[in-house]
Design a protein around this motif. Structure first.
Motif, PDB file in Angstrom:
ATOM      1  N   LYS A 174       0.760  -1.263   0.175  1.00  0.00           N
ATOM      2  CA  LYS A 174       0.127  -0.099   0.003  1.00  0.00           C
ATOM      3  C   LYS A 174       0.799   1.710  -0.056  1.00  0.00           C
ATOM      4  N   ILE A 175       2.194   1.293  -0.916  1.00  0.00           N
ATOM      5  CA  ILE A 175       2.920   2.268  -1.196  1.00  0.00           C
ATOM      6  C   ILE A 175       2.822   2.594  -2.350  1.00  0.00           C
ATOM      7  N   VAL A 176       3.124   4.015  -2.111  1.00  0.00           N
ATOM      8  CA  VAL A 176       3.403   5.006  -3.929  1.00  0.00           C
ATOM      9  C   VAL A 176       5.123   4.510  -4.438  1.00  0.00           C
ATOM     10  N   VAL A 177       5.584   4.216  -5.159  1.00  0.00           N
ATOM     11  CA  VAL A 177       6.956   4.354  -5.409  1.00  0.00           C
ATOM     12  C   VAL A 177       7.463   4.467  -6.810  1.00  0.00           C
ATOM     13  N   GLU A 178       8.254   5.425  -7.462  1.00  0.00           N
ATOM     14  CA  GLU A 178       8.204   5.497  -8.439  1.00  0.00           C
ATOM     15  C   GLU A 178       9.548   5.001  -9.101  1.00  0.00           C
ATOM     16  N   PRO A 179       9.194   4.686 -10.467  1.00  0.00           N
ATOM     17  CA  PRO A 179      10.044   3.772 -11.228  1.00  0.00           C
ATOM     18  C   PRO A 179      11.521   3.701 -10.107  1.00  0.00           C
ATOM     19  N   GLY A 180      12.687   4.743 -10.294  1.00  0.00           N
ATOM     20  CA  GLY A 180      13.941   4.593  -9.582  1.00  0.00           C
ATOM     21  C   GLY A 180      13.855   4.199  -8.267  1.00  0.00           C
ATOM     22  N   GLY A 181      12.800   4.417  -8.038  1.00  0.00           N
ATOM     23  CA  GLY A 181      12.990   4.456  -6.523  1.00  0.00           C
ATOM     24  C   GLY A 181      12.693   2.972  -5.922  1.00  0.00           C
ATOM     25  N   ALA A 182      12.196   1.954  -7.368  1.00  0.00           N
ATOM     26  CA  ALA A 182      11.443   0.617  -6.685  1.00  0.00           C
ATOM     27  C   ALA A 182      12.724  -0.258  -7.664  1.00  0.00           C
ATOM     28  N   VAL A 183      13.617  -0.092  -7.813  1.00  0.00           N
ATOM     29  CA  VAL A 183      15.044  -0.593  -8.667  1.00  0.00           C
ATOM     30  C   VAL A 183      15.352  -1.973  -7.580  1.00  0.00           C
ATOM     31  N   ALA A 184      15.112  -1.422  -6.512  1.00  0.00           N
ATOM     32  CA  ALA A 184      15.747  -1.868  -5.252  1.00  0.00           C
ATOM     33  C   ALA A 184      15.135  -3.506  -5.083  1.00  0.00           C
ATOM     34  N   LEU A 185      13.908  -3.011  -5.315  1.00  0.00           N
ATOM     35  CA  LEU A 185      12.338  -3.730  -4.674  1.00  0.00           C
ATOM     36  C   LEU A 185      12.556  -4.888  -6.354  1.00  0.00           C
ATOM     37  N   ALA A 186      12.627  -4.053  -7.502  1.00  0.00           N
ATOM     38  CA  ALA A 186      12.819  -5.155  -8.292  1.00  0.00           C
ATOM     39  C   ALA A 186      13.708  -5.973  -8.492  1.00  0.00           C
ATOM     40  N   ALA A 187      14.856  -6.014  -7.842  1.00  0.00           N
ATOM     41  CA  ALA A 187      16.125  -6.430  -7.758  1.00  0.00           C
ATOM     42  C   ALA A 187      16.244  -7.789  -6.445  1.00  0.00           C
ATOM     43  N   ALA A 188      14.922  -7.007  -5.785  1.00  0.00           N
ATOM     44  CA  ALA A 188      15.151  -8.200  -4.493  1.00  0.00           C
ATOM     45  C   ALA A 188      13.800  -9.034  -5.280  1.00  0.00           C
ATOM     46  N   LEU A 189      12.748  -9.133  -5.954  1.00  0.00           N
ATOM     47  CA  LEU A 189      12.247  -9.546  -6.083  1.00  0.00           C
ATOM     48  C   LEU A 189      12.815 -10.610  -7.498  1.00  0.00           C
ATOM     49  N   PHE A 190      12.664 -10.082  -8.174  1.00  0.00           N
ATOM     50  CA  PHE A 190      13.420 -11.350  -8.802  1.00  0.00           C
ATOM     51  C   PHE A 190      14.558 -11.412  -9.585  1.00  0.00           C
ATOM     52  N   HIS A 191      15.858 -10.432  -9.149  1.00  0.00           N
ATOM     53  CA  HIS A 191      17.712 -11.091  -9.068  1.00  0.00           C
ATOM     54  C   HIS A 191      17.898 -11.318  -8.401  1.00  0.00           C
ATOM     55  N   GLY A 192      16.907 -12.245  -7.591  1.00  0.00           N
ATOM     56  CA  GLY A 192      17.436 -12.761  -6.144  1.00  0.00           C
ATOM     57  C   GLY A 192      18.974 -14.199  -6.283  1.00  0.00           C
ATOM     58  N   GLU A 193      19.036 -14.476  -7.610  1.00  0.00           N
ATOM     59  CA  GLU A 193      19.936 -15.889  -7.585  1.00  0.00           C
ATOM     60  C   GLU A 193      21.323 -15.013  -6.119  1.00  0.00           C
ATOM     61  N   THR A 194      21.849 -14.270  -6.364  1.00  0.00           N
ATOM     62  CA  THR A 194      22.804 -14.512  -5.014  1.00  0.00           C
ATOM     63  C   THR A 194      23.068 -13.471  -4.130  1.00  0.00           C
ATOM     64  N   LEU A 195      21.714 -13.815  -3.997  1.00  0.00           N
ATOM     65  CA  LEU A 195      21.011 -12.807  -2.348  1.00  0.00           C
ATOM     66  C   LEU A 195      20.553 -14.343  -1.716  1.00  0.00           C
ATOM     67  N   GLY A 196      21.121 -13.367  -0.396  1.00  0.00           N
ATOM     68  CA  GLY A 196      21.279 -14.867   0.352  1.00  0.00           C
ATOM     69  C   GLY A 196      19.425 -14.447   1.120  1.00  0.00           C
ATOM     70  N   ASP A 197      19.363 -15.292   2.700  1.00  0.00           N
ATOM     71  CA  ASP A 197      17.763 -15.441   2.710  1.00  0.00           C
ATOM     72  C   ASP A 197      17.005 -14.137   3.017  1.00  0.00           C
ATOM     73  N   THR A 198      17.977 -13.395   3.821  1.00  0.00           N
ATOM     74  CA  THR A 198      17.089 -11.293   3.321  1.00  0.00           C
ATOM     75  C   THR A 198      17.545 -10.569   3.223  1.00  0.00           C
ATOM     76  N   VAL A 199      16.421 -10.078   2.879  1.00  0.00           N
ATOM     77  CA  VAL A 199      17.532  -8.914   2.179  1.00  0.00           C
ATOM     78  C   VAL A 199      16.521  -7.602   2.267  1.00  0.00           C
ATOM     79  N   ILE A 200      16.927  -6.549   2.627  1.00  0.00           N
ATOM     80  CA  ILE A 200      16.741  -5.071   3.379  1.00  0.00           C
ATOM     81  C   ILE A 200      16.423  -4.199   1.995  1.00  0.00           C
ATOM     82  N   ALA A 201      15.426  -3.639   1.201  1.00  0.00           N
ATOM     83  CA  ALA A 201      14.831  -2.754  -0.231  1.00  0.00           C
ATOM     84  C   ALA A 201      14.684  -1.828   0.249  1.00  0.00           C
TER      85      ALA A 201
END
Length: 324
Positions: A276-303
């Motif tokens: 329930k938050i509004v995010v702009e495209p540039g502000g959403a890239v970290a969440l996008a990375a967490a959701l769709f590019h997590g291959e190299t990430l650990g079990d817990t991510v803070i985006a």
């Protein structure tokens, strides 16, 4: 050079003026990512982005004499709004140099905060030269968007909050993903976490085609973007990493993550529907990375969702392309 003492001093100056943004979570996002995801919504910060932290830090850190004369800044919008509001609250004049193709809402909001807006063509004009000229003519202090120690210190206060919030949740190891342009935000966050939560590894996140920080970290030298405009992620588009920020990122950050515009738009839609938050495209890239590019990430991510100043037509496009 910014250090933890400067960040803690900035936090003292920001006390009572900045919002302590929460950490949000959703089991739906965890399922998509295949790991625990926490989101720090700096889109809920004053002026709709983390930039208010650095702006207040820089202006409040000036001498009374310099502050009274006023400030000048250049920005595609979020730094502009942060400086404009911080200047207004300090009762001083502000001149903001903005690209003519910046989102309309950012230009209008900057003017609404009381700043004088000077527009320029980012493809043919040099914003640094314009800023230097106006600064000299009017005796204004230039508040740089990222390559400025006091600004970096202010942005680092978000890192202090992340360290405290992670400790409250029992998190001592995680990947922290930060939308990155020139590197002021991620530099401040990295410095704060290195001092207060060394088990948290920070990664820059950028849009495809404008991944100068990711390439610079990989090559070990500052790399430039071939283009200066043409991305929906305008908030984090800069020519290259900063001269002050790049050494900090090189020392403290992990590898960068790069996402497509479509992935950023999908992350915007998911942030809206699930958090329930509004995010702009540039502000959403970290969440996008967490959701769709997590291959190299650990079990817990803070985006970190760094900003929410998005024109209505772009936000509608994100929702229409990604219906529930």
């Amino acid at each position: 050079m910014t250090d933890i003492a400067m960040i803690e001093a900035a936090r003292a100056r920001l006390d009572g003026h900045v919002r302590r943004t929460p950490l949000l979570s959703s089991p739906f996002l965890d399922e998509i990512a295949g790991r625990r995801i926490f989101v720090k919504p700096e889109c809920l910060q004053h002026t709709g982005s983390f930039k208010f932290r650095g702006a207040w830090s820089a202006i409040s850190g000036l001498s009374p004499e310099a502050r009274a004369k006023g400030v000048i800044a250049f920005s595609s919008g979020n730094h502009a709004q942060g400086v404009a509001l911080a200047a207004k609250l300090h009762g001083i004049p502000a001149v903001i140099i903005m690209p003519s193709d910046a989102p309309r809402i950012k230009i209008e909001n900057t003017r609404a905060y009381g700043a004088e807006v000077v527009l320029f063509d980012r493809a043919t004009e040099d914003r640094d030269a314009i800023g230097a000229r106006l600064s000299a003519e009017r005796d204004l202090t230039l508040v740089r968007p990222f390559d400025e120690p006091l600004v970096i210190a202010g942005q680092g206060t978000a890192g202090l909050e992340i360290a405290e919030q992670a400790a409250e949740l029992g998190i001592d190891k995680a990947d922290v993903l930060v939308p990155t342009g020139g590197g002021g935000f991620i530099s401040g966050v990295s410095l704060a976490l290195a001092a207060k939560a060394p088990g948290l590894t920070v990664h820059p996140c950028e849009p495809e085609g404008f991944d100068d920080v990711t390439r610079s970290l990989a090559s070990g030298k500052i790399e430039k973007n071939a283009r200066q405009s043409g991305s929906l992620c305008d908030a984090i588009i800069t020519p290259q990493p900063g001269n002050i920020t790049f050494p900090i990122m090189s020392k403290l950050c992990g590898a960068g993550l790069v996402v497509t515009e479509d992935e950023a738009l999908k992350a915007m839609a998911l942030a809206f529907s699930r958090l329930k938050i509004v995010v702009e495209p540039g502000g959403a890239v970290a969440l996008a990375a967490a959701l769709f590019h997590g291959e190299t990430l650990g079990d817990t991510v803070i985006a970190v969702c760094s900003g929410g100043n998005v024109d209505g037509d772009i936000f509608r496009m994100a929702l229409e392309r990604n219906p529930d």
